[in-house]
Every structure is written in C-alpha cells, then in structure tokens.
Motif scaffolding. Structure first.
Motif, short mmCIF file in Angstrom:
data_model
loop_
_atom_site.label_atom_id
_atom_site.label_comp_id
_atom_site.label_asym_id
_atom_site.label_seq_id
_atom_site.Cartn_x
_atom_site.Cartn_y
_atom_site.Cartn_z
N GLY A 10 0.84 -1.23 0.03
CA GLY A 10 0.20 -0.05 0.08
C GLY A 10 0.91 1.28 0.00
N SER A 11 2.00 1.27 0.64
CA SER A 11 2.63 2.26 0.80
C SER A 11 3.62 2.66 -0.56
CB SER A 11 4.02 2.15 2.07
OG SER A 11 4.60 3.16 2.19
N ASN A 12 3.81 1.61 -1.22
CA ASN A 12 4.65 1.84 -2.37
C ASN A 12 3.63 2.41 -3.59
OD1 ASN A 12 7.59 1.15 -2.46
ND2 ASN A 12 6.61 -0.73 -1.25
N ILE A 13 2.47 1.64 -3.55
CA ILE A 13 1.60 2.19 -4.58
C ILE A 13 1.01 3.43 -4.23
CG2 ILE A 13 -1.04 1.94 -4.95
CD1 ILE A 13 -0.96 -1.18 -4.72
N GLY A 14 0.95 4.01 -2.87
CA GLY A 14 0.70 5.36 -2.67
C GLY A 14 1.82 6.45 -2.91
N MET A 15 3.10 5.81 -2.73
CA MET A 15 4.19 6.75 -3.39
C MET A 15 4.11 6.87 -4.76
SD MET A 15 5.91 7.63 -0.51
CE MET A 15 7.45 8.31 -0.86
N ALA A 16 3.97 5.84 -5.45
CA ALA A 16 3.95 5.87 -7.07
C ALA A 16 2.49 6.92 -7.32
CB ALA A 16 3.74 4.68 -7.45
N PHE A 17 1.60 6.67 -6.69
CA PHE A 17 0.26 7.41 -7.14
C PHE A 17 0.49 9.17 -6.90
CE2 PHE A 17 -3.51 9.62 -5.65
CZ PHE A 17 -4.43 8.93 -6.80
N GLN A 18 1.16 9.38 -5.77
CA GLN A 18 1.61 10.66 -5.61
C GLN A 18 2.36 11.41 -6.68
OE1 GLN A 18 -0.35 13.04 -3.49
NE2 GLN A 18 0.78 14.58 -4.89
N ILE A 19 3.75 10.64 -6.83
CA ILE A 19 4.37 11.29 -7.63
C ILE A 19 4.08 11.17 -8.98
CG2 ILE A 19 6.56 10.55 -8.98
CD1 ILE A 19 7.56 8.89 -6.40
N ALA A 50 9.01 7.02 -10.09
CA ALA A 50 7.65 6.38 -9.94
C ALA A 50 7.76 5.10 -10.22
CB ALA A 50 6.61 7.08 -10.68
N MET A 51 8.57 4.60 -11.30
CA MET A 51 8.69 3.32 -11.77
C MET A 51 9.18 2.47 -10.81
SD MET A 51 6.94 2.78 -14.49
CE MET A 51 7.43 0.99 -14.58
N LYS A 52 10.50 3.04 -10.01
CA LYS A 52 10.86 2.30 -8.84
C LYS A 52 10.02 1.74 -7.67
CE LYS A 52 15.72 3.73 -9.11
NZ LYS A 52 16.67 4.78 -8.43
N TYR A 53 9.00 2.64 -7.48
CA TYR A 53 8.04 2.32 -6.32
C TYR A 53 7.15 1.34 -6.97
CZ TYR A 53 9.53 5.92 -3.09
OH TYR A 53 10.32 6.38 -2.29
N ILE A 54 6.60 1.49 -8.28
CA ILE A 54 5.74 0.49 -8.82
C ILE A 54 6.25 -0.91 -8.97
CG2 ILE A 54 4.78 -0.12 -10.97
CD1 ILE A 54 3.95 2.61 -11.40
N SER A 55 7.76 -1.06 -9.36
CA SER A 55 8.40 -2.21 -9.13
C SER A 55 8.29 -2.73 -7.88
CB SER A 55 9.86 -1.93 -9.77
OG SER A 55 10.03 -1.56 -11.03
N ARG A 56 8.70 -2.07 -6.74
CA ARG A 56 8.70 -2.56 -5.55
C ARG A 56 7.43 -3.16 -5.21
NH1 ARG A 56 11.44 2.46 -2.13
NH2 ARG A 56 13.60 2.67 -3.46
N ALA A 57 6.31 -2.48 -5.29
CA ALA A 57 4.91 -2.99 -5.33
C ALA A 57 4.72 -4.26 -5.95
CB ALA A 57 3.89 -2.08 -5.85
N ILE A 58 5.06 -4.33 -7.10
CA ILE A 58 5.00 -5.66 -8.05
C ILE A 58 5.90 -6.59 -7.46
CG2 ILE A 58 5.60 -6.61 -10.25
CD1 ILE A 58 5.07 -3.93 -11.41
N LYS A 59 6.93 -6.61 -6.86
CA LYS A 59 7.90 -7.49 -6.24
C LYS A 59 7.06 -8.15 -5.05
CE LYS A 59 12.67 -8.68 -4.93
NZ LYS A 59 13.95 -7.99 -4.78
N LEU A 60 6.69 -7.26 -4.28
CA LEU A 60 5.94 -7.67 -3.08
C LEU A 60 4.71 -8.37 -3.25
CD1 LEU A 60 6.55 -4.40 -0.92
CD2 LEU A 60 7.34 -6.70 -0.29
N LYS A 61 3.80 -7.92 -4.22
CA LYS A 61 2.90 -8.56 -4.81
C LYS A 61 3.01 -9.80 -5.45
CE LYS A 61 1.61 -8.40 -8.66
NZ LYS A 61 1.71 -9.11 -9.85
N ASP A 62 3.96 -10.29 -5.87
CA ASP A 62 4.37 -11.34 -6.63
C ASP A 62 4.41 -12.52 -5.49
OD1 ASP A 62 4.11 -10.48 -9.13
OD2 ASP A 62 6.17 -10.29 -9.56
N SER A 63 4.76 -12.19 -4.30
CA SER A 63 5.09 -13.15 -3.42
C SER A 63 3.70 -13.30 -2.61
CB SER A 63 6.18 -12.60 -2.29
OG SER A 63 5.54 -11.56 -1.44
#
Length: 316
Positions: free
Chosen positions: A197-206, A281-294
């Motif tokens: 949620g935090s990573n999605i929020g950071m990407a969302f605001q950026i 923004a893409m870095k935060y999205i990538s972090r969210a994806i990595k966590l989501k994949d697990s």
C-alpha cells in the motif's frame, strides 16, 4: 461472481454507507457533503481496505464501515486542503470552501473526522484506533511541512519523499493494513500488505505530480500547475533545480504568473526533471510488484495487480 463484480458490489455498499453517515442538522451542509461524495473520486483507499480484508476472514458487515471510515478521513483531508489552497473547484465541482465559505468548510472537515472515528469505534480495538490516529497525525505533520516549504528552492528529494510519504502513502498503507488486520491476518501478511500500500501510494502521488505538468484538467481534477503556482515544489521542479538548468528554472518559477507556467514546463522537460520523476515512480511500482508477486494466488493478488496496472496506465 467475478472478482471485479465483487469489488464493485462492496464499493457500492461503501457509497451507500457514506451517504448515510453524512447526515447532519444543517441541510445545506449535508447537501454540499453529498455533492462532494457524488462528484466521484477513485475510491482507491476503501478498495484497498476491502482487498486487504480478503486475505483473511472477509466479513462485509465489518469491512464496509471500516472502508467507509477510511474514505471519510480522506475526504476530510481534501476539504482542509482546498481551504489552505483557496481552491474553487475539485473534480469539476465547487469545493466546500467555495460553496459554503472557509469557516463552515473547516467545521465540515472536522465533522467528517468525528464521523470516521465514530464508525470504527464500535469495531476497533485500542491498537487499531492508535494506528488510525497515528496516520492522521502523520498526514497533518506532512501538510504542515508542505506549507512551511512553500517557495523554498532548497527543498531536496529526501524532504519531498518524506512529505508525500505522510501526505499520501500513509493512508494507502493504513487502508490495506487495517483491512488485513481486522480480517485476522497475521503480522507478517499485514506488514507485507501495508508495504505494498505504501509503495502504491508513493507511486500514485509522484504520478499525480507529473500529471500536474502533463495531464489535462479534467483527468487531474484541478487546474494544471496549481501546486507550482502556490509555491509547492514537487519532484520535477526539484530535479530541474538540481540540474544545469537551475538558473533558468528559477527565472521560470518567478515568471509563472506572467506566462502561466509555460517556461517552467519547458524547463522540467529539457532538464530531464520529468523523465527522472517518471523513473522514480517506476521504482516504487516495481517494489509494489515484487512484494505482490510473493502473495498467495487469489482475488486479493489479482485486485492488487489491477490497481498497480492502473498506475502504469495513467498518462504520465
């Protein structure tokens, strides 16, 4: 029932709950609050609460009031934001302060905070109330930081990230985290979902800060370059001020009222400020994806994938 149908059905319940919760003695205030609700909004935060809850024992009768309270908190912060910004419209509708005056709008924001806490008081244990209070305090602290940093050309990336971490990401993190916690998820799962949620929020605001330069007013919901005109320097400007185009950027900031921000838009483009911002923004999205994949396969994981996908689809 498909995943999207389930989420839409639960969000409809949130919408109904929102309208019921906004009853007040002043019919004029109630009508304005209901107009504010009906003006739309992405409802991302209550959606995250619903999604987080599906990783545990999902109970609609508990989750819907909780998701509603999160959205009401968000609405309260928007009303107060519009007062500070002296904004006339939001999402094409008159703001509360524009419709009712600043004094009444302040009380409307306060009224919403009390309504939000009343909703969760019946179901929340002390720890959850503490988490909600901490998140609101963090949001307020970050808004104060933003106000104090207005027109400050020395604001750096670290300060900006701390600011949006509180202003936006904290409520995204809380939204999905309280949903998971209330549904009985263990600490490990709740923590993982909160980080997503935090990573999605950071990407969302950026992305929002990019769209303030490159979007269209209908999509963004407010006039373009409104942050820059108020002296709120977001990441594209910060990067531009750190580049070889610093002096040109300073002149462009000074000329913003004269040219409507045209020269500033040109600066953030040619300095690489916009591209660097997109990269972060893409870095935060990538972090969210990595966590989501697990995460375990199922509705929750698919719904988070959809939300992340929508961030990538926003025209930035």
């Amino acid at each position: 029932m498909g995943n999207k149908d389930f989420l839409a059905m639960e969000l409809n319940k949130v919408e109904e709950h929102l309208l019921k919760t906004l009853k007040t003695r002043s019919k004029m205030v109630e009508a304005s609050l209901k107009d504010f609700v009906k003006s739309g909004g992405k409802r991302l935060r209550p959606a995250l609460t619903i999604i987080g809850s599906t990783f545990g024992d999902y109970k609609s009768e508990t989750v819907v009031p909780l998701a509603t309270s999160i959205e009401i908190m968000h609405m309260a912060t928007l009303i107060h934001d519009d007062i500070v910004d002296d904004a006339e419209t939001r999402r094409g509708t008159k703001t509360m302060q524009s419709a009712l005056g600043k004094n009444t709008a302040v009380y409307c924001g306060d009224f919403l905070f009390t309504r939000a806490f009343m909703l969760v008081a019946d179901m929340a244990e002390v720890e959850m109330m503490k988490d909600l209070s901490k998140a609101i305090a963090f949001i307020c602290d970050s808004e104060i930081d933003q106000n104090e940093q207005k027109f400050d050309q020395t604001v750096d990336v670290r300060k900006y990230l701390k600011r949006i971490g509180g202003k936006t990401a904290a409520l995204f993190s809380l939204s999905i985290g309280v949903g998971a916690h209330k549904a009985g998820c263990d600490k490990k799962m709740t923590s993982k979902l909160s980080k997503i949620g935090s990573n999605i929020g950071m990407a969302f605001q950026i992305v929002d800060d990019i769209l303030d330069f490159t979007g269209d007013e209908k999509t963004v919901g407010k006039p373009l370059l409104s942050d820059a005109k108020q002296g709120i320097f977001t990441l594209p400007i910060i990067y531009s001020l750190q580049s070889a185009y610093k002096e040109r950027t300073v002149r462009a900031i000074e000329a913003i009222e004269e040219d409507g921000g045209e020269s500033l838009l040109e600066c953030v483009k040619i300095s690489g400020g916009l591209d660097r911002t997109k990269g972060l923004a893409m870095k935060y999205i990538s972090r969210a994806i990595k966590l989501k994949d697990s995460l375990p396969d199922g509705f929750g994981k698919d719904a988070i994938t959809d939300i992340i996908g929508k961030q990538l689809e926003r025209k930035f």
